[in-house]
Design a protein around this motif. Structure first.
Motif, mmCIF file in Angstrom:
data_model
loop_
_atom_site.group_PDB
_atom_site.id
_atom_site.type_symbol
_atom_site.label_atom_id
_atom_site.label_comp_id
_atom_site.label_asym_id
_atom_site.label_seq_id
_atom_site.Cartn_x
_atom_site.Cartn_y
_atom_site.Cartn_z
ATOM 1 N N ALA A 1 -8.468 -0.866 9.439
ATOM 2 C CA ALA A 1 -7.707 0.382 9.525
ATOM 3 C C ALA A 1 -7.229 0.826 8.146
ATOM 4 N N LEU A 2 -6.810 -0.119 7.314
ATOM 5 C CA LEU A 2 -6.354 0.211 5.963
ATOM 6 C C LEU A 2 -7.505 0.743 5.114
ATOM 7 N N GLN A 3 -8.645 0.081 5.173
ATOM 8 C CA GLN A 3 -9.768 0.430 4.313
ATOM 9 C C GLN A 3 -10.556 1.639 4.796
ATOM 10 N N HIS A 4 -10.690 1.802 6.095
ATOM 11 C CA HIS A 4 -11.582 2.828 6.612
ATOM 12 C C HIS A 4 -10.888 3.888 7.441
ATOM 13 N N GLY A 5 -9.617 3.694 7.751
ATOM 14 C CA GLY A 5 -8.896 4.634 8.591
ATOM 15 C C GLY A 5 -8.335 5.782 7.778
ATOM 16 N N GLY A 6 -7.680 6.685 8.481
ATOM 17 C CA GLY A 6 -7.033 7.813 7.833
ATOM 18 C C GLY A 6 -5.633 7.446 7.376
ATOM 19 N N ASP B 1 -6.375 7.592 12.347
ATOM 20 C CA ASP B 1 -6.903 8.944 12.432
ATOM 21 C C ASP B 1 -8.039 9.170 11.442
ATOM 22 N N GLY B 2 -8.772 8.084 11.130
ATOM 23 C CA GLY B 2 -9.906 8.177 10.222
ATOM 24 C C GLY B 2 -11.083 8.899 10.844
ATOM 25 N N PRO B 3 -12.153 9.072 10.075
ATOM 26 C CA PRO B 3 -13.310 9.856 10.532
ATOM 27 C C PRO B 3 -14.100 9.208 11.666
ATOM 28 N N GLY B 4 -13.896 7.946 11.937
ATOM 29 C CA GLY B 4 -14.609 7.308 13.059
ATOM 30 C C GLY B 4 -15.631 6.308 12.622
ATOM 31 N N SER C 1 0.807 -1.214 0.000
ATOM 32 C CA SER C 1 0.000 0.000 0.000
ATOM 33 C C SER C 1 0.845 1.271 0.000
ATOM 34 N N GLY C 2 2.102 1.149 0.400
ATOM 35 C CA GLY C 2 2.940 2.326 0.497
ATOM 36 C C GLY C 2 2.698 3.117 1.771
ATOM 37 N N ARG C 3 1.758 2.698 2.578
ATOM 38 C CA ARG C 3 1.463 3.377 3.843
ATOM 39 C C ARG C 3 2.290 2.738 4.955
ATOM 40 N N SER C 4 2.665 3.546 5.907
ATOM 41 C CA SER C 4 3.439 3.021 7.023
ATOM 42 C C SER C 4 2.540 2.873 8.247
ATOM 43 N N VAL C 5 2.977 2.037 9.138
ATOM 44 C CA VAL C 5 2.256 1.777 10.381
ATOM 45 C C VAL C 5 3.244 1.938 11.521
#
Length: 131
Positions: free
Chosen positions: A103-108, A128-131, A72-76
């Motif tokens: 968290a990947l699909q719905h998070g920030g 840090d997604g919308p909740g 995904s290129g996103r870090s955790v």
């Protein structure tokens, strides 16, 4: 992806690697979905077998983060060191995978995982997604 590989088209090594990584990731995802369906069906009939043993939670989490977030290129951000838990490794991996996929699909943009030990082993997944 397999059709492209089987077509005989001349591909560069990087393209082949990308296709194989995609096949690998898709296969793991499909296996996870099938596993979830099997557990759901067994739960409905009271037949889920739980075999607990000592599991190193941080290592399991690290493996799943790499599998899910690697492409995904996103870090955790991962906090906490080795934590030993008494659990069924398959069921635990399934729960961790579900939390991370959510968290990947719905998070920030920011996702963090904390693994800790006290009276019980604890895993927290936040974003840090919308909740």
């Amino acid at each position: 992806m397999t059709a492209i590989l089987r077509s005989g088209e001349q591909l560069e090594l990087g393209e082949i690697t990308m296709l194989l990584d995609g096949i690998f990731d898709s296969s793991r995802e499909l296996a996870s979905v099938v596993d979830n369906l099997v557990v759901a069906a067994r739960t409905d009939h009271g037949g889920v077998l739980v075999v607990a043993r000592e599991v190193e939670l941080r290592a399991l989490v690290d493996d799943e983060i790499l599998s899910i977030f690697g492409a995904s290129g996103r870090s955790v951000a991962i906090l906490g060191g080795p934590v030993h838990a008494w659990a069924d490794p398959r069921r635990l991996r399934q729960a961790v995978r579900n939390l991370l996929l959510n968290a990947l699909q719905h998070g920030g943009e920011s996702v963090w995982v904390t693994v800790s030990a006290g009276e019980m082993a604890t895993l927290e997944v936040g974003d840090d997604g919308p909740g």
